[in-house]
Design a protein around this motif. Structure first.
Motif: not given
Length: 446
Positions: A163, A322-323, A287, A291, A161, A326, A10, A333
């Motif tokens: 954020l 969430t991350a 989102y 991402y 991913y 995912w 991430v 996710g």
């Protein structure tokens, strides 16, 4: 120019409360995380008043004791009316949820650095002075590439991913044309730090003061070392006659408020004055594939009720969940990303309902003479303490308050019902406070 490549699970853009919270929680789950902060800590930031619900997240992060050492104890909030001079205190101890009955007021430069350094201690690869410049979103199953510029060259991060916790830079929203200004609350702010501000009485020691004017509001936040953060947030009419620098404008606004000017008769400005425009906004889509936008990168609502840091850190916790989901299951996710965006938007709407109506004489009159019928007062205090996730116990008082407001508004329009003292116009204000040698202003409005 040196080019460095890094691979990670991430990448988090932004090292403020949202980014540091998310990065720390992900690292504790065993994920590899790279966090990019465009500045170096400590750096100045506004939003210095926390809420009781912040304490839960700070404890989860393991920094609660450290934050306590830099904070001023905050047992509640006081609202003051320029129209009538009336004031009303809302102690957090009167909230429906009383497991946390106080919060802290902090210098954000110190607070944000604590969160950022804690993330690094927890295993996050944290870069300072690294500004994200470009992003290439990967197709399903492919890495997203974020390019950042540093003092040493170019940093290329390949991540599974992303954020986006870039704050008011709104890195992803700006690139996807998703940022929408809030037409119901088109405001701007100007603020600075002062000494020699008259404090409240002992029974209100540590309270944040919200002074309501005709075209906006002031915050007065007590900090350590006898410093008080003072800011004015105004709507479009407040800035029509703007002349001179941000500091000139700020001093003029203070002088026009009888209640604020009274507390700042001997005040001395000890910081630069900063102005920020286009204050409230939200992304119309928070989102996408690989991402999620969190914190101010997703949206920002007028900070009258001090929800900014809480919203950011709450978004950080939801963003980490969430991350993490995912990375194991992209479909799940995406479901959590949609749920996170919806939950944050609803929380902003709940607090926004009060903010958009705060200049209405009916709501102000209710606010300054709160009834606890159906626990309406305690329900409002519950929201002011940061309990923005409604349950049945807190929903009924809020619905009762809204129903009472609508009924009183209808009566008021027809000249009936009880008197509305908050319809009384403002009185003239005393003279401006003096500025110190430190009053060089930087106007960052844009």
């Amino acid at each position: 120019m040196e080019r460095t490549q890094v691979e990670t699970d991430v990448v988090v853009i932004g090292g403020g409360p949202a980014g540091s919270t998310a990065a720390t929680l992900l690292a504790r789950k065993g994920r590899s995380v790279v966090m990019l902060e465009k500045d170096s800590h400590p750096r100045f930031h506004i939003g210095e008043s926390l809420l009781p619900r912040n304490l839960d997240i700070l404890e989860q992060l393991g920094v609660l004791d450290e934050v306590c050492t830099i904070g001023v104890h905050k047992p509640g909030a006081e609202f003051v009316s320029d129209r009538t001079g009336r004031s009303q205190a809302f102690p957090f101890a009167r909230a429906l949820n009383r497991d946390r009955t106080f919060a802290w007021q902090v210098k954000r430069s110190e607070f944000d650095e604590i969160l950022f350094r804690n993330a690094a201690r927890c295993g996050v690869t944290a870069f300072e002075n690294a500004r994200a410049a470009e992003v290439v979103l990967g197709a399903p199953g492919e890495a997203t590439i974020v390019t950042a510029r540093t003092a040493d060259g170019v940093l290329e991060i390949r991540a599974r991913y992303l954020l986006d916790a870039s704050g008011r830079d709104t890195f992803m929203a700006a690139r996807s044309d998703a940022k929408v200004a809030n037409k119901y609350n088109n405001t701007a702010a100007v603020y600075g730090h002062f000494k020699q501000v008259r404090r409240l009485g002992e029974n209100k020691k540590g309270y944040i003061s919200i002074h309501l004017t005709e075209d906006g509001w002031f915050w007065l936040i007590p900090l350590q070392n006898e410093t008080v953060s003072v800011g004015f947030v105004g709507n479009q009419s407040a800035w029509k006659q703007r002349e001179g620098s941000a500091a000139d404008l700020f001093m003029a606004r203070i002088a026009r408020s009888p209640t604020v000017a009274d507390r700042m008769r001997d005040a001395e400005l000890v910081s630069e004055v900063t102005a920020t425009a286009n204050y409230s906004y939200r992304a119309n889509r928070g989102y996408g594939e690989g991402y999620l936008m969190i914190g101010d990168a997703f949206g920002f609502v007028d900070p009258m009720f001090s929800t900014g840091v809480l919203m950011a850190m709450t978004a950080g916790t939801l963003g980490a969940e969430t991350a993490d989901a995912w990375l194991d299951d992209p479909k799940r996710g995406q479901v959590l990303a949609r749920r996170t965006t919806r939950e944050l938007g609803r929380a902003m709407d709940r607090i926004g309902w009060l903010i958009y109506r705060i200049n209405d004489p009916v709501l102000r009159s209710m606010f300054f003479s709160p009834s606890n019928l159906f626990l309406m007062r305690d329900g409002i205090v519950n929201m002011l303490a940061g309990n923005l996730r409604l349950n049945l116990r807190s929903l009924v008082p809020v619905l009762a308050f809204k129903a009472a407001y609508r009924l009183l508004s209808a009566l008021h329009r027809h000249g009936a019902g009880p008197a509305m003292p908050e319809a009384v116009p403002c009185t003239a204000a005393p003279a401006m406070p003096r500025a110190s040698a430190y009053s060089k202003a930087t106007d960052q409005a844009r």
